[in-house]
Design an enzyme around this catalytic site. Structure first.
Site, short mmCIF file in Angstrom:
data_model
loop_
_atom_site.label_atom_id
_atom_site.label_comp_id
_atom_site.label_asym_id
_atom_site.label_seq_id
_atom_site.Cartn_x
_atom_site.Cartn_y
_atom_site.Cartn_z
N GLN A 274 0.84 -1.19 0.00
CA GLN A 274 0.00 0.00 0.00
C GLN A 274 0.88 1.24 0.00
OE1 GLN A 274 -2.12 -0.51 3.71
NE2 GLN A 274 -0.23 -1.03 4.75
N HIS A 306 -7.60 3.39 20.32
CA HIS A 306 -6.86 2.18 20.69
C HIS A 306 -7.16 1.74 22.12
CE1 HIS A 306 -4.47 3.25 17.06
NE2 HIS A 306 -4.47 1.94 16.94
N ASP A 328 1.31 -0.59 12.87
CA ASP A 328 1.79 0.69 13.38
C ASP A 328 2.25 0.60 14.83
OD1 ASP A 328 -0.66 0.66 14.88
OD2 ASP A 328 -1.67 1.57 13.16
N GLU A 348 1.37 -9.02 10.76
CA GLU A 348 1.20 -7.87 9.86
C GLU A 348 1.78 -8.21 8.49
OE1 GLU A 348 0.50 -4.74 7.84
OE2 GLU A 348 -0.17 -4.64 9.93
N ASP A 382 0.08 -12.83 5.73
CA ASP A 382 -1.34 -12.54 5.62
C ASP A 382 -2.04 -13.17 6.82
OD1 ASP A 382 -3.83 -11.82 3.91
OD2 ASP A 382 -4.11 -13.93 4.41
N ALA A 383 -2.89 -12.40 7.49
CA ALA A 383 -3.49 -12.86 8.74
C ALA A 383 -4.32 -14.12 8.54
CB ALA A 383 -4.35 -11.74 9.35
N ASP A 401 -7.07 -5.52 14.72
CA ASP A 401 -6.81 -4.10 14.45
C ASP A 401 -6.63 -3.93 12.95
OD1 ASP A 401 -6.28 -1.43 14.77
OD2 ASP A 401 -4.19 -1.71 15.34
#
Length: 545
Positions: A274, A306, A328, A348, A382-383, A401
């Site tokens: 991205q 959060h 992040d 992630e 990839d989750a 998240d």
């Protein structure tokens, strides 16, 4: 006697002899097929570039791809019909067509970005300006691409007459192979190495050079002196425009980013996943993190978001915690505040985002240098794929998240299949928390996520947290129109079984509000007729009331 039902004789072309070529007929046919190949590749690059840019600027890639593809296919049919009028001047018509296509297609990305950046926030009649321009470019490029095939068919027959079936087979074979090459070149070469703007401009240059070389080199004797000079000068002018635009592309993109994100843009990088933009974060200014043009972290409200995401889920046992997404490091910051947490696994996909979370001074300070904590373990994957191999019954808490459920790229992570894998990874008394989008802005999507969780064997407790009324899109969602931006976040706390987990709220936190009573049932019934965009139909669960 004249038979009144006799069909009219076919109209013969104005030429009967083969075209006078500077090469042998076999070589000439090969060069025409090479031009077909190149034009097909360029046409598909324009198509994919429009889809990618629309998904990035407007969102919802399924809708944008459907609009672009359907409009372009329709326009190609109209263009093919319109090209019948140019058959007797096929060489000149094809040359002019390629010049126009190179200019329109090559500059389309820059024009779309300019309209989005400088007029997207005007509102009123201009609120849908980028969408209207997208349709206009799809229509124009489709008309020009559709007119190519009839003219190329005429040119290949001009070299040597051939039966229609054989000519069509040769032409479409080159066309389809070219489309394959263009479709693979865009994501693997043009986009990562040149970017969308320069990639589109280069494609336009290739288009005009290929068309000009074919017409002015192979069929120049079919053109008059005036036509040759006109096509040559027009082609050189378009090449000059494309070259100048390519030279200014970096400055243009920088100015457009400032127009979209403000003057505090510090970092703008395109990772393999991205585009990541960081604005502010130094000199006491709040940090805003944008992913593919959408605000993922708003410095004014991120702590409220959060805390509301993490703290209710950690009110029970929380020795081992799994965070899906969260590259992040901000969700991990909230988890690591609890000293009795022994291990945090972060899954992630984007290594570029993680690199910024580790090294960027603004983002690393905001996440409290979470990646330096020895309790945190990072997995780049990839989750959904990672969950397939996750050990069963391992985690006390799973925190999703993730981007908003309305974004197509993340839709699979809100599916029943994904939640089934999460349930397997949870301990018997484990808990899952999901950000399910704004409740007030998109209630159907929110309650559809709730019904999907129930179908996967979870009982849910719903709550929401209002964002500060700052006039700027809050939390992980961003809309081009600030008046439509969500100003609350909706969450679902879930536990395996039929008993919803107790919702214990931190008295010092952002004061979440539970969602219960008749309103919940009414909104859930309304969601029964809707599914999250991008999810397959099997993931839609219709609650029974």
């Amino acid at each position: 006697m004249i038979d009144p039902h006799a069909p009219a004789p076919p109209v013969a072309p104005p030429w009967t002899a083969p075209a006078p070529l500077p090469v042998r007929p076999g070589t000439g046919r090969f060069l025409v097929l090479v031009c077909v190949f190149v034009c097909a590749a360029c046409g598909l690059v324009y198509e994919l570039e429009l889809v990618a840019f629309a998904s990035y600027l407007i969102g919802d890639s399924v809708t944008q791809a459907s609009v672009v593809l359907s409009v372009m296919v329709f326009a190609m049919g109209i263009g093919s019909l319109a090209a019948k009028r140019l058959r007797w001047h096929a060489a000149a018509g094809f040359g002019a067509l390629e010049i126009a296509l190179a200019l329109v297609g090559g500059c389309s990305a820059m024009a779309l970005y300019a309209v989005f950046a400088w007029t997207g926030g005007w509102g009123g009649l201009w609120a849908d300006g980028p969408r209207c321009l997208l349709v206009a470019f799809s229509l124009a490029i489709g008309l020009l691409v559709g007119a190519e095939v009839p003219l190329l068919m005429e040119l290949i027959q001009r070299i040597r007459r051939q039966d229609a079936g054989g000519a069509v087979a040769d032409l479409f074979a080159a066309d389809y192979v070219g489309a394959l090459v263009g479709g693979l070149a865009f994501p693997f070469l043009l986009l990562p190495f040149l970017g969308q703007l320069t990639g589109a401009l280069l494609t336009g240059a290739v288009n005009v050079v290929a068309g000009g070389a074919l017409v002015l080199g192979l069929f120049r004797r079919d053109l008059g002196r005036r036509a040759r000079w006109t096509l040559l000068l027009a082609g050189l002018a378009v090449l000059g425009v494309l070259a100048a635009a390519a030279a200014l592309a970096d400055d243009f993109e920088r100015a457009a980013r400032h127009a979209v994100y403000g003057e505090d843009v510090r970092v703008a990088v395109r990772t393999g996943v991205q585009e990541v933009v960081l604005a502010g974060g130094t000199g006491g200014r709040p940090l805003d993190l944008f992913l593919d043009g959408r605000l993922r972290v708003g410095g004014r409200d991120e702590r409220r978001y959060h805390e509301a995401l993490v703290q209710p889920a950690l009110s029970g046992p929380h020795t081992r915690v799994l965070i899906l997404g969260g590259g992040d490091g901000l969700a991990a910051r909230e988890v690591l505040r609890h000293r009795d947490v022994r291990r945090v696994d972060v899954v992630e996909l984007d290594t570029g985002l993680v690199r910024l979370a580790r090294r960027d001074p603004g983002l690393s300070a905001l996440n409290g240098h979470a990646y330096d904590d020895p309790r945190l373990r990072l997995t780049t994957a990839d989750a959904l794929a990672w969950l397939r191999g996750a050990p069963a019954g391992t985690y006390d808490v799973v925190i999703a998240d993730l981007p908003d459920p309305g974004i197509t790229a993340s839709a699979k992570l809100y599916s029943q299949e994904c939640y089934g894998l999460v349930r397997r990874a949870l301990a018997a008394d484990g808990r899952l928390v999901v950000h399910a989008g704004p409740v007030t802005g998109r209630p159907r999507a929110f309650w559809t996520v709730a019904s999907t969780l129930r179908a996967a064997g979870f009982a849910t407790a719903a709550y929401r947290v209002p964002g500060r009324d700052s006039g700027f899109p809050a939390g992980p969602d961003r809309s081009a129109d600030a008046s439509r931006a969500p100003h609350d976040w909706g969450f679902l706390l879930a536990a395996p079984g039929r008993t919803a987990p107790p919702l214990r709220l931190d008295p010092e936190g952002p004061a979440p509000r539970t969602l219960t009573g008749n309103g919940l049932a009414a909104d859930a019934r309304a969601a029964a007729a809707t599914r999250i965009r991008g999810l397959p139909a099997s993931t839609l669960v219709r609650p029974r009331y």
